[in-house]
Design an enzyme around this catalytic site. Structure first.
Site, short mmCIF file in Angstrom:
data_model
loop_
_atom_site.label_atom_id
_atom_site.label_comp_id
_atom_site.label_asym_id
_atom_site.label_seq_id
_atom_site.Cartn_x
_atom_site.Cartn_y
_atom_site.Cartn_z
CG ASN A 1 3.06 -0.58 2.93
OD1 ASN A 1 2.36 -1.72 2.44
ND2 ASN A 1 4.28 -0.22 2.48
N GLY A 2 1.76 -2.92 4.95
CA GLY A 2 2.51 -4.06 5.76
C GLY A 2 1.18 -5.08 6.04
CE LYS B 1 0.41 -6.69 -15.20
NZ LYS B 1 1.62 -7.46 -15.14
NE ARG C 1 4.08 1.62 -1.95
CZ ARG C 1 5.00 1.01 -1.53
NH1 ARG C 1 6.33 1.24 -2.09
NH2 ARG C 1 5.48 0.34 -0.50
CD1 TRP D 1 -1.63 -5.40 -2.93
CD2 TRP D 1 -2.59 -4.44 -4.73
NE1 TRP D 1 -1.57 -6.43 -3.98
CE2 TRP D 1 -2.15 -5.70 -5.09
CE3 TRP D 1 -3.26 -3.73 -5.51
CZ2 TRP D 1 -2.29 -6.47 -6.28
CZ3 TRP D 1 -3.28 -4.12 -6.90
CH2 TRP D 1 -2.98 -5.60 -7.10
CD GLU E 1 6.41 -16.58 -18.29
OE1 GLU E 1 5.54 -16.90 -18.86
OE2 GLU E 1 6.37 -15.37 -17.79
CE LYS F 1 7.07 -12.31 -19.22
NZ LYS F 1 6.13 -12.98 -18.80
CB CYS G 1 -0.96 -0.07 1.29
SG CYS G 1 -1.97 -1.51 1.59
CG HIS H 1 10.97 -35.97 -32.36
ND1 HIS H 1 10.98 -37.06 -32.90
CD2 HIS H 1 11.07 -35.87 -31.07
CE1 HIS H 1 11.37 -38.01 -31.92
NE2 HIS H 1 11.54 -37.36 -30.81
CD GLU I 1 4.34 -10.32 -22.16
OE1 GLU I 1 5.21 -11.01 -21.51
OE2 GLU I 1 3.26 -9.91 -21.71
#
Ligand code: M6R
Length: 590
Positions: free
Chosen positions: A99-100, A585, A27, A73, A463, A467, A2, A486, A470
């Site tokens: 925050n935490g 996103k 944040r 958040w 993956e 990346k 946050c 093959h 993208e």
């Protein structure tokens, strides 16, 4: 994650605090709240983005020269107005932004409720103003009441605290969550991060864990937990505001890669909750993962792990293809939906279709997102907001949740211990960065890449290639190492770099042989291997890892270097990695 801000100024605080908190919207953006002190504590807060809530509540209208603000958040409790910060004590004398995560909040809440304190939210934070109230009622001085409160908290916290009866004083505390102090001639500030205050001052004091600060308009005092004064240095910030928002990094993507060791640690703190959920599962004899993109690759690691460790038949379906396979799902299937955003249309549609037919679990990063309202069980990854379009830290946190899930399904204590050691090892990985920059320079003009791995690390290859596609616009193809012979071997020559994922373990020899076949076709190899691996000497560029990570756990760490590689190739090609063309996103269309 946050964002918090607090200021004591020689003028009305609301316009400045609003401007400052907007700089921390990266944040958290579930809700916003501000408290100021006049002859009372004034609180305005609401659910939604800052501008939306401001247009309804008019924050600038608030009086007072001292204030605190918060963007949330969500971690404990849905993103509602009641759960938004600031939180107050029973009599509205103390107001707190946090925050935490307070890990022992349930016990504290019970104790306080037994003593008659009335809670208005589901948050962990609300225990803090009530504890301060309790100790003030017991006759402690304000600072001592805060000190005694802090000593009772387990977990991470950055706090800014107001007291109606001390209207010129703001208290801040830091422990394992960021908090800085801003110093100026017109007043003083606390904030989670430098961008919040950079328009007001470039003079900053960095706090350490367990330090307390007392701010007035003209004075800044820093103390330790025993309330003894500490001398602190004032640092001049020279970053531009844009760079400051990214924590001094050039892009969110690289900042988010650097957050990965902390994300592993934060997600491991969900272990107990994951254990509880595993205990609640009905009987099932099959597991099915449903996801898209990077979340699909995390699911594939899940498939390899679950099948090899538990023997439960497992498969992975792309959410957009789910329609064609759903007929085989029955009440004995556990379906796991993985999505960082919780808003991906393909994934949500698949869940809605099947939810009354089988037991469902969502693994998701955004608290209160659509998918969390549809699934039977929810596990939160603890990656914090991810701004860059390319998923990096959320992938790592999904993997940590999957490993924990498998550990509890299998009652495998050893795996849990290994996961804790991984969080430390991941910090060493960031050391490969410079070498990766050189490799990126060497291969930036290639038009095609292959990424190959076996078993647990075939998804790592997929993956890594995603990346690359993208954010560099280079074609990258992930392949099982044994499958190139093959067909795709026909494509290889010196113009196609091949990234080989070669951790120690039972698959090593076979993968090594496949890489030799590739080398023999003239391709340039980039090898990810253990740092005591001498077999690979002379075969190509090497990126080295701690040898105790074998192939089963390698997906958690080896991907970090592949994220760096894509990032630096993107930079070499002059592309903004945070905003790749044609991509969003959160993909909310089918
Ligand atoms: O929010 P989700 O995890 O459901 O998103 C799924 C994909 O759209 C996402 O992983 C996408 O592939 C990423 N941008 C990859 O970096």
């Amino acid at each position: 994650m946050c964002g918090i801000v607090g200021c004591v100024l020689d003028k009305k605080v609301a316009p400045t605090i609003l401007k400052s908190i907007k700089k921390l919207e990266y944040r958290g953006y579930d809700s916003i709240g501000i408290a100021t002190v006049t002859d009372t504590i004034n609180v305005k807060k609401g659910q939604g983005k800052i501008d939306e809530v401001d247009s309804k509540l008019d924050f600038e209208d608030m009086g007072g020269n001292i204030g605190i603000a918060h963007v949330r958040w969500a971690t404990h409790g849905n993103p509602t107005k009641e759960n938004s910060h600031p939180h107050c004590d029973c009599n509205n004398n103390i107001s707190v932004v946090h925050n935490g995560i307070i890990e022992n909040y349930k016990d504290l809440r019970k104790e306080l409720m037994d003593e008659g304190h009335q809670f208005k939210s589901e948050t962990d934070t609300e225990v803090i103003p009530h504890l301060i109230e309790k100790y003030l009622d017991e006759g402690l001085e304000y600072l001592e009441a805060v000190q005694t409160t802090i000593k009772r908290l387990n977990g991470s916290y950055a706090l800014a605290i107001l007291n109606k009866d001390m209207p010129d004083t703001l208290i801040g505390v830091r422990n394992e969550s960021p908090l800085i102090v801003g110093v100026s001639d017109n007043g003083n500030y606390v904030a989670s991060d430098v961008p919040a205050i950079l328009n007001e001052t470039n003079k900053v004091i960095y706090l350490k864990d367990k330090e307390i600060i007392r701010l007035t308009k003209d004075n800044v005092e820093v103390m330790n937990l025993d309330l003894e004064p500490i001398e602190k240095e004032v640092t001049k910030i020279t970053w531009s505001p844009d760079r400051a928002e990214k924590g001094g990094y050039d892009h969110f993507m690289i900042k988010e890669i650097y957050e990965e060791p902390q994300v592993i640690k934060d997600t491991l703190s969900e272990a107990e909750k994951i254990k509880d959920i595993v205990g609640k599962f009905k009987k099932f004899n099959r597991i099915c993962f449903v996801a898209c993109g990077t979340s699909y690759h995390a699911s594939l690691v899940g498939e390899y792990l679950i099948e090899s460790q538990t023997g439960i038949p497992t498969e992975v379906m792309l959410a957009s293809e789910f329609d064609y396979f759903q007929n085989t799902i029955d009440e004995d299937t556990l379906i796991i939906f993985i999505t960082q955003s919780g808003e991906t249309a393909d994934t949500i549609k698949a869940l809605k279709k099947i939810k009354n037919k089988a037991e469902t679990l969502a693994i998701v990063n955004v608290v209160g997102s659509t998918i969390t309202r549809e699934a039977d069980h929810v596990i939160y990854t603890r990656a914090g907001p991810e701004i860059s379009v390319a998923a990096t830290k959320t992938y790592i946190s999904q993997l940590v949740c999957i490993y924990l899930l498998v550990a509890y399904l299998n009652e495998d204590e050893e795996l849990i211990e290994k996961l804790y050691s991984i969080s430390k090892l991941s910090e060493q990985l960031l050391d490969n960065e410079e070498h990766i920059q050189e490799i990126a320079k060497k291969y930036k003009d290639a038009n095609n890449f292959f990424y190959v791995g076996r078993g647990f690390n075939y998804p790592t290859a997929l993956e890594g290639a995603l990346k690359l596609k993208e954010i560099t616009y280079i074609h990258g193809e992930g392949y099982p190492a044994g499958e190139l012979k093959h067909g795709p071997l026909a494509l290889l020559d010196e113009n196609i770099p091949v990234v080989g994922i070669l951790p120690p373990g039972p698959s090593y020899n076979k993968t090594f042989n496949n890489l030799e076949e590739i080398k023999a076709r003239g391709a340039n190899l980039i090898l990810l291997c253990a740092n005591d691996d001498t077999q690979v000497d002379g075969m190509g560029d090497t990126l080295r890892f701690n040898p105790i990570i074998d192939e089963e756990l390698a997906p958690l760490l080896y991907i970090i270097d592949l994220q760096f590689l894509a990032y630096y190739i993107s930079i070499e090609r002059g592309i903004d990695p945070d905003k790749p063309k044609n991509l969003a996103k959160s993909v909310t269309v089918e």
